[in-house]
Design a protein around this motif. Structure first.
Motif, PDB file in Angstrom:
ATOM      1  N   LEU A 330       0.824  -1.207   0.000  1.00  0.00           N
ATOM      2  CA  LEU A 330       0.000   0.000   0.000  1.00  0.00           C
ATOM      3  C   LEU A 330       0.859   1.258   0.000  1.00  0.00           C
ATOM      4  N   ALA A 331       1.925   1.241   0.788  1.00  0.00           N
ATOM      5  CA  ALA A 331       2.816   2.409   0.837  1.00  0.00           C
ATOM      6  C   ALA A 331       3.485   2.637  -0.515  1.00  0.00           C
ATOM      7  N   ALA A 332       3.905   1.551  -1.156  1.00  0.00           N
ATOM      8  CA  ALA A 332       4.556   1.665  -2.463  1.00  0.00           C
ATOM      9  C   ALA A 332       3.578   2.173  -3.513  1.00  0.00           C
ATOM     10  N   ALA A 333       2.353   1.651  -3.495  1.00  0.00           N
ATOM     11  CA  ALA A 333       1.355   2.088  -4.464  1.00  0.00           C
ATOM     12  C   ALA A 333       1.006   3.557  -4.253  1.00  0.00           C
ATOM     13  N   ALA A 334       0.882   3.974  -2.988  1.00  0.00           N
ATOM     14  CA  ALA A 334       0.578   5.378  -2.706  1.00  0.00           C
ATOM     15  C   ALA A 334       1.707   6.292  -3.176  1.00  0.00           C
ATOM     16  N   ARG A 335       2.929   5.781  -3.128  1.00  0.00           N
ATOM     17  CA  ARG A 335       4.083   6.590  -3.540  1.00  0.00           C
ATOM     18  C   ARG A 335       4.151   6.730  -5.052  1.00  0.00           C
ATOM     19  N   TRP A 336       4.057   5.608  -5.762  1.00  0.00           N
ATOM     20  CA  TRP A 336       4.289   5.651  -7.205  1.00  0.00           C
ATOM     21  C   TRP A 336       3.012   5.740  -8.032  1.00  0.00           C
ATOM     22  N   PHE A 337       1.913   5.241  -7.504  1.00  0.00           N
ATOM     23  CA  PHE A 337       0.667   5.255  -8.268  1.00  0.00           C
ATOM     24  C   PHE A 337      -0.481   5.713  -7.373  1.00  0.00           C
ATOM     25  N   PRO A 338      -0.486   6.988  -6.996  1.00  0.00           N
ATOM     26  CA  PRO A 338      -1.545   7.502  -6.124  1.00  0.00           C
ATOM     27  C   PRO A 338      -2.894   7.470  -6.848  1.00  0.00           C
ATOM     28  N   PRO A 339      -3.987   7.739  -6.131  1.00  0.00           N
ATOM     29  CA  PRO A 339      -5.316   7.647  -6.740  1.00  0.00           C
ATOM     30  C   PRO A 339      -5.414   8.449  -8.032  1.00  0.00           C
ATOM     31  N   GLY A 340      -6.037   7.832  -9.032  1.00  0.00           N
ATOM     32  CA  GLY A 340      -6.225   8.513 -10.303  1.00  0.00           C
ATOM     33  C   GLY A 340      -5.105   8.305 -11.292  1.00  0.00           C
ATOM     34  N   GLN A 341      -3.935   7.837 -10.828  1.00  0.00           N
ATOM     35  CA  GLN A 341      -2.829   7.588 -11.749  1.00  0.00           C
ATOM     36  C   GLN A 341      -2.862   6.118 -12.141  1.00  0.00           C
ATOM     37  N   ARG A 342      -2.854   5.869 -13.438  1.00  0.00           N
ATOM     38  CA  ARG A 342      -2.998   4.515 -13.943  1.00  0.00           C
ATOM     39  C   ARG A 342      -1.652   3.806 -14.027  1.00  0.00           C
ATOM     40  N   THR A 343      -1.697   2.503 -13.842  1.00  0.00           N
ATOM     41  CA  THR A 343      -0.533   1.665 -14.094  1.00  0.00           C
ATOM     42  C   THR A 343      -0.656   1.093 -15.503  1.00  0.00           C
ATOM     43  N   SER A 344       0.315   0.307 -15.902  1.00  0.00           N
ATOM     44  CA  SER A 344       0.231  -0.354 -17.208  1.00  0.00           C
ATOM     45  C   SER A 344      -0.746  -1.519 -17.162  1.00  0.00           C
ATOM     46  N   GLY A 345      -1.203  -1.867 -15.968  1.00  0.00           N
ATOM     47  CA  GLY A 345      -2.096  -3.009 -15.809  1.00  0.00           C
ATOM     48  C   GLY A 345      -1.424  -4.196 -15.154  1.00  0.00           C
ATOM     49  N   PHE A 346      -0.102  -4.144 -15.016  1.00  0.00           N
ATOM     50  CA  PHE A 346       0.616  -5.244 -14.379  1.00  0.00           C
ATOM     51  C   PHE A 346       0.400  -5.208 -12.871  1.00  0.00           C
ATOM     52  N   PRO A 348      -1.581  -3.912  -9.413  1.00  0.00           N
ATOM     53  CA  PRO A 348      -2.905  -3.426  -9.008  1.00  0.00           C
ATOM     54  C   PRO A 348      -2.838  -1.955  -8.648  1.00  0.00           C
ATOM     55  N   THR A 349      -3.957  -1.265  -8.808  1.00  0.00           N
ATOM     56  CA  THR A 349      -4.027   0.140  -8.409  1.00  0.00           C
ATOM     57  C   THR A 349      -4.132   0.233  -6.892  1.00  0.00           C
ATOM     58  N   LEU A 350      -4.018   1.456  -6.386  1.00  0.00           N
ATOM     59  CA  LEU A 350      -4.124   1.656  -4.945  1.00  0.00           C
ATOM     60  C   LEU A 350      -5.520   1.260  -4.451  1.00  0.00           C
ATOM     61  N   VAL A 351      -6.543   1.536  -5.241  1.00  0.00           N
ATOM     62  CA  VAL A 351      -7.900   1.132  -4.858  1.00  0.00           C
ATOM     63  C   VAL A 351      -8.008  -0.393  -4.808  1.00  0.00           C
ATOM     64  N   GLU A 352      -7.473  -1.060  -5.827  1.00  0.00           N
ATOM     65  CA  GLU A 352      -7.526  -2.526  -5.857  1.00  0.00           C
ATOM     66  C   GLU A 352      -6.746  -3.122  -4.687  1.00  0.00           C
ATOM     67  N   LEU A 353      -5.597  -2.531  -4.390  1.00  0.00           N
ATOM     68  CA  LEU A 353      -4.805  -3.013  -3.256  1.00  0.00           C
ATOM     69  C   LEU A 353      -5.538  -2.797  -1.931  1.00  0.00           C
ATOM     70  N   SER A 354      -6.220  -1.675  -1.834  1.00  0.00           N
ATOM     71  CA  SER A 354      -6.985  -1.410  -0.606  1.00  0.00           C
ATOM     72  C   SER A 354      -8.062  -2.475  -0.419  1.00  0.00           C
ATOM     73  N   ASN A 355      -8.704  -2.856  -1.528  1.00  0.00           N
ATOM     74  CA  ASN A 355      -9.717  -3.911  -1.456  1.00  0.00           C
ATOM     75  C   ASN A 355      -9.091  -5.242  -1.044  1.00  0.00           C
ATOM     76  N   LEU A 356      -7.938  -5.551  -1.614  1.00  0.00           N
ATOM     77  CA  LEU A 356      -7.271  -6.816  -1.292  1.00  0.00           C
ATOM     78  C   LEU A 356      -6.832  -6.855   0.175  1.00  0.00           C
ATOM     79  N   ALA A 357      -6.290  -5.744   0.630  1.00  0.00           N
ATOM     80  CA  ALA A 357      -5.746  -5.700   1.989  1.00  0.00           C
ATOM     81  C   ALA A 357      -6.812  -5.417   3.036  1.00  0.00           C
ATOM     82  N   GLY A 358      -7.959  -4.883   2.609  1.00  0.00           N
ATOM     83  CA  GLY A 358      -8.967  -4.484   3.572  1.00  0.00           C
ATOM     84  C   GLY A 358      -8.523  -3.292   4.400  1.00  0.00           C
ATOM     85  N   ASP A 359      -7.675  -2.467   3.828  1.00  0.00           N
ATOM     86  CA  ASP A 359      -7.121  -1.311   4.540  1.00  0.00           C
ATOM     87  C   ASP A 359      -7.238  -0.092   3.626  1.00  0.00           C
TER      88      ASP A 359
END
Length: 383
Positions: A330-346, A348-359
Motif C-alpha cells: 500500500l505504501a509503495a502504491a501510494a508513492r508511485w501510483f496515487p489515486p487517479g494515476q494509472r498503471t500499465s495493468g501489471f 494493481p491500483t491503490l484502490v484494488e490493493l486497498s480492497n485486497l488488503a482491507g485497509d
C-alpha cells in the motif's frame, strides 16, 4: 419447408388475434431451428405486449421513456433466449451475436472449450476466442497447439494486451509449460547422444539435466530459439501459481548458462534478464525474499519521475502483493501510483490493493494530500 405454414398463418390472421398468430410463427421457427427469424418474432411479441405495433414504425428513441425502457429490457431477455438456443445448437458464433449485448462471455467461452477442434472450425474458434476476447487464454492455447510457440508469443503481446490479468496469467502458464517441456525434451535427446545410459524418466527437471553438464553450452551452443526463451520468461511475470513459477525459474536457470552474447537484456528492472527474473520467481516460492525485495525496491526508487518507465515500480508492488506484504504494498502504491494515476495493468491500483488488503487508510491519506475528493469518498466507503 412445411408447405402448410402459409395457409396456417393466413387462417390464424383471419380467425385469431395477433398474439396467437405470432405464437404460431414462433413455434414454427423454433421447430425449424431458425433462431434468427425466431428472434424477430419474439421482438414483435414484445412490442404487442407493450401496446406497440408488432412491426416497428418508429425508432425506439422516439417512444416515451417508460415504454422505451421496458422495450430495451425485454430486448435483452429475447437476446438471452435466442443466444442460449444457438449455444444448445452448437453454434457459438451465432450465440455470441446475441449474448454479447448482455456481456455474457462465460456461456460462450464454455461452449468454445467444449467444441471439438477441426481444420474447418479452427479459424472461427480463434476469431471468437481472441479477436472477440471471449476466451483469450483458450485462444492462445489453440495457437500453441496448432501454430507453435512463436505465434503464441505474438498473440500474447497483441491479442491479450487488453485481456484480464487472470486470462493473461492462464495464457502465461501455458506458454511457460510448453517451452519448458520442449526444452526438457531437446536437452534429454542431446544428453542421450552423449550419455547412452541416460534416461529422461530419471530427470524431470531442467536443474537435474543441467547439473555438471556445462559441456551442453560449449561453443555458444543453445537448444531452443533464444528470443523465444527471453520472451516467455518476460511473459512469465504474470505467473502466480507455484507449479508454473518453478518451471519459469528453471527457464531462467537455463538462460544463465548461455554464453553472454546469447543472454538478451530486458527492460529495467530486468536488465540482467535471467538473474533478475529468477530472483523475482524464487521470492514468490519463498526463497531469498529479502534480497529480492531490496533489489526491486532499489530499482523502483530510481524511477520516481512520472515520465520514467513504470515497470520497476509495478514489479516491486506486484512482488509485495503476491507475498501479501500489505502495508509495504500500500505504501509503495501510494508513492508511485496515487489515486487517479494509472498503471500499465501489471500492478494493481491503490484502490484494488486497498480492497485486497482491507485497509483504506493509505487511500484516504493519499487522496486528501492530492485534493482528490472522489477517491477520498471511495476510501471512506471502503473502510
Amino acid at each position: 419447408m412445411n408447405s402448410t405454414i402459409f395457409s396456417d398463418l393466413s387462417s390464424a390472421r383471419t380467425n385469431l388475434d395477433t398474439a396467437s398468430l405470432l405464437e404460431l410463427a414462433a413455434r414454427y421457427f423454433h421447430q425449424q431451428a431458425n433462431y434468427h427469424d425466431l428472434f424477430q418474432i419474439r421482438l414483435m411479441q414484445v412490442r404487442t405486449k407493450l401496446g406497440l405495433p408488432a412491426v416497428a414504425t418508429s425508432q425506439a428513441e422516439e417512444l416515451p421513456a417508460p415504454q422505451r425502457q421496458a422495450l430495451e429490457a425485454a430486448y435483452l431477455e429475447v437476446c438471452e433466449e435466442v443466444g442460449q438456443l444457438w449455444l444448445a445448437a452448437g453454434n457459438p458464433r451465432a450465440a455470441w451475436s446475441y449474448l454479447r449485448l448482455g456481456g455474457q462471455r462465460e456461456p460462450v467461452a464454455r461452449k468454445l472449450r467444449e467444441t471439438p477442434v477441426t481444420s474447418e472450425n479452427l479459424d472461427e474458434l480463434l476469431e471468437l476466442a481472441l479477436s472477440e476476447q471471449i476466451a483469450p487464454a483458450y485462444g492462445l492455447r489453440l495457437i500453441l497447439d496448432h501454430f507453435g510457440v512463436c505465434q503464441a508469443i505474438t498473440a500474447f503481446d497483441s491479442e491479450l494486451a487488453q485481456a484480464s490479468p487472470r486470462e493473461r496469467e492462464l495464457a502465461a502458464n501455458d506458454l511457460v509449460a510448453r517451452l519448458h517441456a520442449d526444452l526438457l525434451a531437446t536437452l534429454g535427446e542431446e544428453i542421450t547422444r552423449r550419455e547412452p545410459s541416460f534416461t529422461l524418466a530419471n530427470a524431470d527437471t531442467l536443474s537435474t539435466l543441467l547439473h555438471d553438464r556445462q559441456w551442453l553450452f560449449a561453443d555458444n551452443a543453445y537448444h531452443l530459439d533464444t528470443t523465444h526463451l527471453s520472451s516467455v520468461v518476460r511473459i512469465a511475470r504474470w505467473v502466480a501459481d507455484p507449479r508454473y513459477l518453478k518451471l519459469a525459474r528453471e527457464l531462467c536457470q537455463y538462460g544463465q548458462h548461455l554464453s553472454a552474447q546469447l543472454q538478451l537484456a530486458g527492460d529495467p528492472p530486468f536488465t540482467d534478464n535471467y538473474r533478475a527474473h529468477e530472483l523475482f520467481f524464487a521470492a514468490q516460492l519463498g526463497e531469498n525474499i529479502d534480497q529480492a525485495l531490496a533489489y526491486f525496491e532499489q530499482a523502483a526508487a530510481q524511477t520516481d519521475s512520472p515520465y520514467d518507465l513504470t515497470l520497476p515500480a509495478e514489479t516491486y508492488i506486484v512482488l509485495l502483493t503476491r507475498l501479501r506484504r500489505w502495508p509495504q504494498a500500500l505504501a509503495a502504491a501510494a508513492r508511485w501510483f496515487p489515486p487517479g494515476q494509472r498503471t500499465s495493468g501489471f500492478a494493481p491500483t491503490l484502490v484494488e490493493l486497498s480492497n485486497l488488503a482491507g485497509d483504506y487508510a493509505p487511500l484516504c491519506a493519499a487522496s486528501r494530500e492530492r485534493g482528490d475528493v472522489l477517491h477520498f469518498v471511495v476510501g471512506l466507503l471502503g473502510g
